[in-house]
Design a protein around this motif. Structure first.
Motif, mmCIF file in Angstrom:
data_model
loop_
_atom_site.group_PDB
_atom_site.id
_atom_site.type_symbol
_atom_site.label_atom_id
_atom_site.label_comp_id
_atom_site.label_asym_id
_atom_site.label_seq_id
_atom_site.Cartn_x
_atom_site.Cartn_y
_atom_site.Cartn_z
ATOM 1 N N TYR A 193 61.619 17.356 62.152
ATOM 2 C CA TYR A 193 62.826 17.865 61.512
ATOM 3 C C TYR A 193 63.707 16.711 61.039
ATOM 4 O O TYR A 193 64.186 16.704 59.907
ATOM 5 C CB TYR A 193 63.599 18.765 62.480
ATOM 6 C CG TYR A 193 64.862 19.335 61.883
ATOM 7 C CD1 TYR A 193 64.826 20.508 61.132
ATOM 8 C CD2 TYR A 193 66.083 18.698 62.049
ATOM 9 C CE1 TYR A 193 65.977 21.032 60.572
ATOM 10 C CE2 TYR A 193 67.239 19.208 61.489
ATOM 11 C CZ TYR A 193 67.181 20.376 60.751
ATOM 12 O OH TYR A 193 68.324 20.881 60.189
ATOM 13 N N LEU A 206 63.544 23.439 55.542
ATOM 14 C CA LEU A 206 64.500 23.182 56.615
ATOM 15 C C LEU A 206 65.383 24.388 56.908
ATOM 16 O O LEU A 206 65.806 24.578 58.048
ATOM 17 C CB LEU A 206 65.337 21.944 56.293
ATOM 18 C CG LEU A 206 64.546 20.634 56.283
ATOM 19 C CD1 LEU A 206 65.411 19.491 55.773
ATOM 20 C CD2 LEU A 206 63.964 20.314 57.646
ATOM 21 N N ALA A 220 63.392 26.434 59.257
ATOM 22 C CA ALA A 220 62.818 25.679 60.374
ATOM 23 C C ALA A 220 63.372 26.134 61.716
ATOM 24 O O ALA A 220 64.540 26.476 61.843
ATOM 25 C CB ALA A 220 63.095 24.192 60.191
ATOM 26 N N VAL A 253 63.423 24.432 65.395
ATOM 27 C CA VAL A 253 63.126 23.220 66.149
ATOM 28 C C VAL A 253 62.893 23.626 67.593
ATOM 29 O O VAL A 253 63.686 24.353 68.187
ATOM 30 C CB VAL A 253 64.298 22.214 66.049
ATOM 31 C CG1 VAL A 253 64.009 20.974 66.861
ATOM 32 C CG2 VAL A 253 64.545 21.854 64.595
#
Length: 165
Positions: free
Chosen positions: A16, A74, A77, A79
């Motif tokens: 990331y 992103l 995304a 994480v």
């Protein structure tokens, strides 16, 4: 990094951070650099015959495409940690398969998005024919997928472990 069927992309914190840094560079300093190249080429005169101008515009287009790809990636995304070690093939796992059930003719790969392709292990996208065929299968099960020539092939899942690279 892996993708799930809900279009969420799983990323390690490291992946990331790398992609975010690339996006920040491309949408900041890199945009300024390409704008300067275009302006310099424009000052050379006739744009129809100006190879430098056309090359810079093409580079700008590729750069803007990458900015859009990274932004979308992103935004979706997640994480976190690798998937659970359940023996079921899922994005984010290192999978070992045997072609036609022959353990001597095997392949080990990471089932993940191409954005996280690694030089240490081959990467197959969950959307690829092989990736889609093995996704969701358990160790010991067979999976069918379509070859580029339109024929079908069968592989046996020998192992599926979370990727910790």
């Amino acid at each position: 990094m892996t993708q799930t069927s809900e279009s969420v992309t799983w990323l390690t914190q490291e992946a990331y951070d790398q992609l975010k840094a690339e996006l920040e560079y491309l949408s900041g300093p890199a945009r300024v650099e390409i704008a300067k190249k275009i302006e310099a080429a424009r000052e050379e005169g006739d744009l129809r015959e100006n190879g430098g101008y056309h090359a810079a515009k093409e580079e700008q287009g590729k750069q803007e495409l990458r900015v859009r790809q990274l932004t979308q990636l992103l935004e979706k995304a997640k994480v976190g940690e690798a998937p659970a070690d359940t023996g079921v093939v899922a994005p984010g796992m290192v999978v070992t398969i045997a072609f036609d059930g022959d353990p001597d003719d095997s392949l080990t790969f990471l089932l993940a998005s191409r954005e996280y392709a690694s030089t240490e292990i081959e990467t197959y996208s969950p959307q690829s024919p092989l990736g889609a065929g093995v996704n969701g299968k358990k160790v010991g099960e067979d999976a069918d997928y379509e070859l580029p020539n339109g024929k079908s092939a069968t592989v046996r899942i020998l192992d599926a472990k979370p990727y910790h690279g």
